[in-house]
Design an enzyme around this catalytic site. Sequence first.
Site, PDB file in Angstrom:
ATOM      1  N   HIS A 258       0.809  -1.222   0.000  1.00 58.84           N
ATOM      2  CA  HIS A 258       0.000   0.000   0.000  1.00 58.84           C
ATOM      3  C   HIS A 258       0.847   1.280   0.000  1.00 58.84           C
ATOM      4  O   HIS A 258       0.624   2.181  -0.786  1.00 58.84           O
ATOM      5  CB  HIS A 258      -0.931  -0.004   1.217  1.00 58.84           C
ATOM      6  CG  HIS A 258      -1.900   1.135   1.218  1.00 58.84           C
ATOM      7  ND1 HIS A 258      -1.561   2.410   1.649  1.00 58.84           N
ATOM      8  CD2 HIS A 258      -3.177   1.207   0.814  1.00 58.84           C
ATOM      9  CE1 HIS A 258      -2.604   3.199   1.514  1.00 58.84           C
ATOM     10  NE2 HIS A 258      -3.603   2.489   1.009  1.00 58.84           N
TER      11      HIS A 258
ATOM     12  N   LEU B 122      -3.645  -7.658   3.311  1.00 57.34           N
ATOM     13  CA  LEU B 122      -4.300  -8.703   4.092  1.00 57.34           C
ATOM     14  C   LEU B 122      -5.690  -9.035   3.557  1.00 57.34           C
ATOM     15  O   LEU B 122      -6.203 -10.123   3.792  1.00 57.34           O
ATOM     16  CB  LEU B 122      -4.372  -8.302   5.565  1.00 57.34           C
ATOM     17  CG  LEU B 122      -3.005  -8.309   6.277  1.00 57.34           C
ATOM     18  CD1 LEU B 122      -3.110  -7.713   7.666  1.00 57.34           C
ATOM     19  CD2 LEU B 122      -2.444  -9.725   6.347  1.00 57.34           C
ATOM     20  N   ALA B 123      -6.302  -8.096   2.854  1.00 54.66           N
ATOM     21  CA  ALA B 123      -7.639  -8.341   2.313  1.00 54.66           C
ATOM     22  C   ALA B 123      -7.789  -7.572   1.008  1.00 54.66           C
ATOM     23  O   ALA B 123      -7.049  -6.629   0.736  1.00 54.66           O
ATOM     24  CB  ALA B 123      -8.715  -7.913   3.316  1.00 54.66           C
TER      25      ALA B 123
ATOM     26  N   GLY C  97      -9.581  -5.048  -0.878  1.00 58.40           N
ATOM     27  CA  GLY C  97     -10.503  -3.932  -0.926  1.00 58.40           C
ATOM     28  C   GLY C  97     -10.417  -3.303  -2.305  1.00 58.40           C
ATOM     29  O   GLY C  97      -9.983  -3.932  -3.264  1.00 58.40           O
TER      30      GLY C  97
ATOM     31  N   HIS D 114      -8.415  -1.193  -3.443  1.00 59.55           N
ATOM     32  CA  HIS D 114      -7.060  -1.071  -3.990  1.00 59.55           C
ATOM     33  C   HIS D 114      -6.727  -2.245  -4.907  1.00 59.55           C
ATOM     34  O   HIS D 114      -6.094  -2.076  -5.935  1.00 59.55           O
ATOM     35  CB  HIS D 114      -6.026  -1.017  -2.859  1.00 59.55           C
ATOM     36  CG  HIS D 114      -6.151   0.202  -2.017  1.00 59.55           C
ATOM     37  ND1 HIS D 114      -6.411   1.444  -2.538  1.00 59.55           N
ATOM     38  CD2 HIS D 114      -6.039   0.382  -0.671  1.00 59.55           C
ATOM     39  CE1 HIS D 114      -6.467   2.334  -1.563  1.00 59.55           C
ATOM     40  NE2 HIS D 114      -6.252   1.713  -0.421  1.00 59.55           N
TER      41      HIS D 114
END
Lengths: 119, 119
Positions: free
Chosen positions: A10, A70-71, A73, A75
């Site tokens: 990120h 981790l997940a 979304g 992005h």
Amino acid sequence: MTIGILLFAHGSRDPNWKRPFESILSQTQAQAAGPVALAFLESMQPDFHEGITSLVASGAQAIRVVPLFLASGSHLRADLPELIAQAKAERPDLDISIATAIGESQVIQESIARYAAGC
Amino acid sequence: MTIGILLFAHGSRDPNWKRPFESILSQTQAQAAGPVALAFLESMQPDFHEGITSLVASGAQAIRVVPLFLASGSHLRADLPELIAQAKAERPDLDISIATAIGESQVIQESIARYAAGC
């Protein structure tokens, strides 16, 4: 065929934030057969485009993007496909694939659960 | 002494975002000796306070907070200590400790690097 690995994280305005990712980069480089680079979505350098460029300069003929998220979304569902579309427009012959985000990988989830449980 | 584990994640407005964390929760519950709960910093329920409350209701006499974050930014350096200070003000006898964030754990970094390298 030489496959390059692009670790995609990120990013943050806090310069210390990237340290775990740099550690993961060096550990991945020690194990991968081809070149490995780290790139950030925002606030940090190198960005996605620079990461792709450096892997191609290192001889990568195909690229596997590994999302260090981790997940999934927006992005990963919107920003990353757009970045990949831009890269493919520049390099139509370059095969770019996306791995499952680390947090959605069963083996990583198991590792996190063992760590959390204190095993 | 019964130690509860509070898995602490960022949260998102996207309801699907929490799925990997729920999977990590159930895998941690299967391995831990004491109660395990999942809580979010923002945008999702339960929040930190609710997570602590549920662990205490499940018999936890001490709590280990495991940050499900890849790096330590302001959320872990500022927000989390403030949440813990609030919890301790409400429950002065409750021992609350913070584990190293998962992304800064050597064993998790090794697991991520192996996954990224395709080993």
